[in-house]
Structure formats: structure tokens, C-alpha cells
Scaffold this active site. Sequence first.
Site, mmCIF file in Angstrom:
data_model
loop_
_atom_site.group_PDB
_atom_site.id
_atom_site.type_symbol
_atom_site.label_atom_id
_atom_site.label_comp_id
_atom_site.label_asym_id
_atom_site.label_seq_id
_atom_site.Cartn_x
_atom_site.Cartn_y
_atom_site.Cartn_z
ATOM 1 N N ASP A 1 0.778 -1.055 -0.102
ATOM 2 C CA ASP A 1 0.056 0.000 0.040
ATOM 3 C C ASP A 1 0.839 1.473 -0.095
ATOM 4 O OD1 ASP A 1 0.729 -0.303 2.804
ATOM 5 O OD2 ASP A 1 -0.967 0.796 3.406
ATOM 6 N N LYS B 1 10.739 3.244 8.582
ATOM 7 C CA LYS B 1 10.491 2.292 9.601
ATOM 8 C C LYS B 1 9.453 1.172 9.402
ATOM 9 C CE LYS B 1 6.966 5.033 11.588
ATOM 10 N NZ LYS B 1 5.904 3.795 11.560
ATOM 11 N N HIS C 1 8.399 9.697 14.753
ATOM 12 C CA HIS C 1 7.739 10.966 14.339
ATOM 13 C C HIS C 1 7.777 11.975 15.771
ATOM 14 C CE1 HIS C 1 6.758 8.904 11.025
ATOM 15 N NE2 HIS C 1 5.299 8.275 11.559
ATOM 16 N N LYS D 1 -4.725 6.120 18.240
ATOM 17 C CA LYS D 1 -5.847 5.801 17.080
ATOM 18 C C LYS D 1 -7.040 5.699 17.553
ATOM 19 C CE LYS D 1 -2.502 3.469 14.238
ATOM 20 N NZ LYS D 1 -2.203 4.391 13.163
HETATM 21 C C1 BG6 Z 1 3.051 6.087 10.245
HETATM 22 C C2 BG6 Z 1 2.578 4.856 11.265
HETATM 23 O O1 BG6 Z 1 4.154 6.261 10.269
HETATM 24 O O2 BG6 Z 1 2.581 7.277 10.347
HETATM 25 C C3 BG6 Z 1 0.893 5.049 11.227
HETATM 26 O O3 BG6 Z 1 3.031 3.898 10.915
HETATM 27 C C4 BG6 Z 1 0.410 6.460 11.129
HETATM 28 O O4 BG6 Z 1 0.328 4.300 12.263
HETATM 29 C C5 BG6 Z 1 0.983 7.193 10.322
HETATM 30 O O5 BG6 Z 1 -1.088 6.306 11.027
HETATM 31 C C6 BG6 Z 1 0.608 8.751 10.595
HETATM 32 O O6 BG6 Z 1 0.926 9.602 9.652
HETATM 33 P P1 BG6 Z 1 0.245 11.016 9.002
HETATM 34 O O7 BG6 Z 1 1.259 11.651 7.893
HETATM 35 O O8 BG6 Z 1 -1.086 10.488 8.430
HETATM 36 O O9 BG6 Z 1 0.264 11.815 10.135
#
Ligand code: BG6
Length: 455
Positions: free
Chosen positions: A15, A141, A233, A318
Site C-alpha cells: 500500500d 521504519k 515522529h 488511534k
Molecule cells: C505512520 C504510522 O508512520 O504514520 C501510522 O506507521 C500512522 O500508524 C502514520 O497512521 C501517520 O502519518 P500521518 O502523515 O497520516 O500523520
Amino acid sequence: MKKDLIITIFGATGDLTSRKLLPALSKLYQDEQISKNTLIIALGRRDYDSKTFLAYMKESSAAALDTKPLESLVIYQKMDISNPKDYPALVELIQANKHEKTRELFYLAIAPELFPDVSYHINTSKLVTQGDINQSIVFEKPFGHDLESAKAINEMLWQYFDEKQIYRIDHYLGKEMIQNIMMVRFANRIFEEIWHNRSIKSVKIIAKEEEGILGRAGYYDSSGALKDMVQSHLLQMLSLIAMEVPMSYFSDDVKNEKVKVIKHLSFDKDSLIFGQYRGYLEEKNIPKDSKTDTFVFLKTYVNTPRFKGVPFYLMTGKKLDAKESLIIIEFEETSEQRKWNLPLSTNKLYIKIAPLDGVGLILNSKVPGLRDDVETVELEYCIACHAVGNMSEAYQKLLLDITEHHKSLFTRWDEIETSWHFIDQIKKHQKDPIIYQSYEDLKPLIFELTKEEMK
Ligand code: BG6
């Protein structure tokens, strides 16, 4: 015609390719940011040809993916990437298309368990020559699941590739407002002067999501929110907020300062909250007794002279009330504030990352009119509202930077190493998660522990 840029995607039917890589590459191509003379080789085990592969990508991409511009760019190559016998055909395809100066990216959009085999085959088939700066290895990652496994992956990679060939993606670093943090801090005198513990009361780093795990059970259940989001992040955001002024804005000088921040981190173990959304155990392929965290909250401290004593609250999860990522820097009260017999609030700087990027500054202001009432007002700058054309997406920026050999927005090994070290310490205190129906269930717990409203 020989190509100037060849991007080979391992694991191209996943994906990441349909949601992020192909849309970003298509946009870069249409905007003429990458050479018209580009080839994308998509590798997968399934029986597609280039046309049916793109049709599948279109179907599996959540947002509308316009595959038309990609038709002339993409070749699908059926290949078992774990089988060395399949490599000569790939080498041949690339050789037939490259010239002496071709820029080559090898994007490993695959599970980390496959890294050792694939790196070995890439090396022994001579697809990539160790030290060739025009050939880069790109991956994402999870960089392992703890310090030890991350070290093992890294050492394995260093056997086959030089550090200067390796690009480790943390896609948050490609987000417009995260790129902007250093500019806000260091290019504005008003912030430069007050960026320390005498003026800053607290920092909140928040990444809330509305979605659940979206069918990623296999990966997510062995990870959880702390490893999935905080290790990468959130700690990246924290280090940009808390770092010292770098010697220069060259990549290594900035990273040296970011690493020092993570080395100086500590956390309050009594502040830890782990949560799991109700319904997680009913998600497909999740074990019925899983204790994986889908929410985490913690209070950390950056023990440097600049930030000693200032709490940095980190929160991510989440199935919360909204998709919202932001950083809130709260300032101390003014020395005059006590004399005003009015409900004044503290100044806050909002660094807004999603859904809309921007900056907001919360001020106290007199309510216009005859009475001396106070109200809080927000001076707001919305980046998307001022951008000409569409805002570029994180992956566009990151892919473009790789093609141009810019390493600032990619994580260096010691950043990953120090952040895993920190996460491993927290893991020792991990408790069973609290089951939450919604964010409302978590707010009182956070308030009880910290006397803080998050957002
Ligand atoms: C990814 C995580 O690194 O970042 C996901 O593996 C998460 O679980 C995603 O949903 C969130 O990214 P963004 O850009 O949608 O805030």
C-alpha cells in the site's frame, strides 16, 4: 533512450506504493521536478504486466490516483526478491536503461525481516556497488523493534552499503510545517529570545488519529503506538523544538544537536498512560488477548540547561476524536499578569502540522467596547491558504531530496539509536492498556495525572 533516473521499488504491490510513492512520483514528473527521462521499475511476485499493475494500484489507492502520467514511466517486473536467481534479469533491465551518470534509487518498501536477504542479493548481484554515491538505498521504519534489533539491521546494511548511500525515511520530516520549525525558531528574533525554561512553561506534542489500524494488523500488533509513533515522529518533533542552535544548517550539524536532545531525555514513569481502543481485538488478525497500545501519553523532560524543568508532554493514538497533529508551546505568565484582576490566559504558540499546516499565536486582548474585558485571540498563519497551487505532500519533498542527494530530512543512525534507547527504557514500565471508547475516556486520566488539558 537511456534514463537519467531509475527508481526500483521492491515490494511494489504494497500500500505504500499506491498511497504514497506513485502519487508523489507522478506529481514530481508532471511538475517537471524530476527528469522526463525517468524509469520506475515496480517489483512484485504477482502476475501483472505494467498495465494491470497500474490498474491494481489505482484500485487500491485510497485517494484518486491518476495513473495516466505513469503509463510511460512504469515497468512492472515479476520477481521473487528473495530468490537470487531472479536478480540477473533485473540487473539486465537496469543495465539496458542506464548511462554513466544515471541516478539510481532502490526503494525497499518491504518488511524489515526481508532486509538482510534482499540487501545481500542486491550486493552480490552487483545491482549496487558499495560506495557509489549515485546509487541510493531508501527504506522506512520500523527500523527494528528495539535497540538491539535496530543495531542488527543497521550493521547488516553497513556491510553492503555506505552510510552516504542510505536514506532512512521518517515521513514527518517531509511535512511542510516540520520543515518550518527551525525557521520559526531561529529566523524570528521574538522566539529566539524566549526559547528557554525561563519563558516556556510546557510543550505538548500531539498526533491524534481518527482511523484505526487500517488492516495493518501484522505490523501494528507487534509494534503499538509507542514504537510506531513516539520512537520516530514524536521524538523527531521534540528534538527540533528542543535542540540548541546548530553550528550551521548543514545536515550533520543539525543532526548533532538533535541527537544531544534525545540523549538528555528522561521521563516520568508515573505519567505513563497506555490505551487500546475498544474494538481493536475484533480487528482482523489481531489476537483476542492482545495488550498492544493504540494510545500512549507520557511526560518527558529535556535535561539541558535550556529546557531543564520544562515538561514535554507526548500524546498519540488511534480512534480518537480527530486527525490532528500539532505542537503547543505554552509560555509563562507575564510578571504583570497577577495585578490584572481578569481571567488572562497564557500565550501559546501553535505549530500546526495536520490537518492544515500553519502557525498560531494565542494572545490576550481587550474586548472591543466600553468595558475592560479580556478575550484570547489567535494570530494565525495558514500555510495551505497561502500556497500557490497545491501544497506538496511529504513524500514528494523526500523523493525529490533523495534524487538531489540532500540528506537533511533523513534520519541518521545515531538518531535512531538514541531514540530506541529511550523507548526501551519506557517499555520496561509498560502497563496493560486501558480500554477506551473515545478520547473523552482518556481526557480525565490525563488531567488527573498532570493537571493539564491536552487538546
Ligand atoms: C505512520 C504510522 O508512520 O504514520 C501510522 O506507521 C500512522 O500508524 C502514520 O497512521 C501517520 O502519518 P500521518 O502523515 O497520516 O500523520
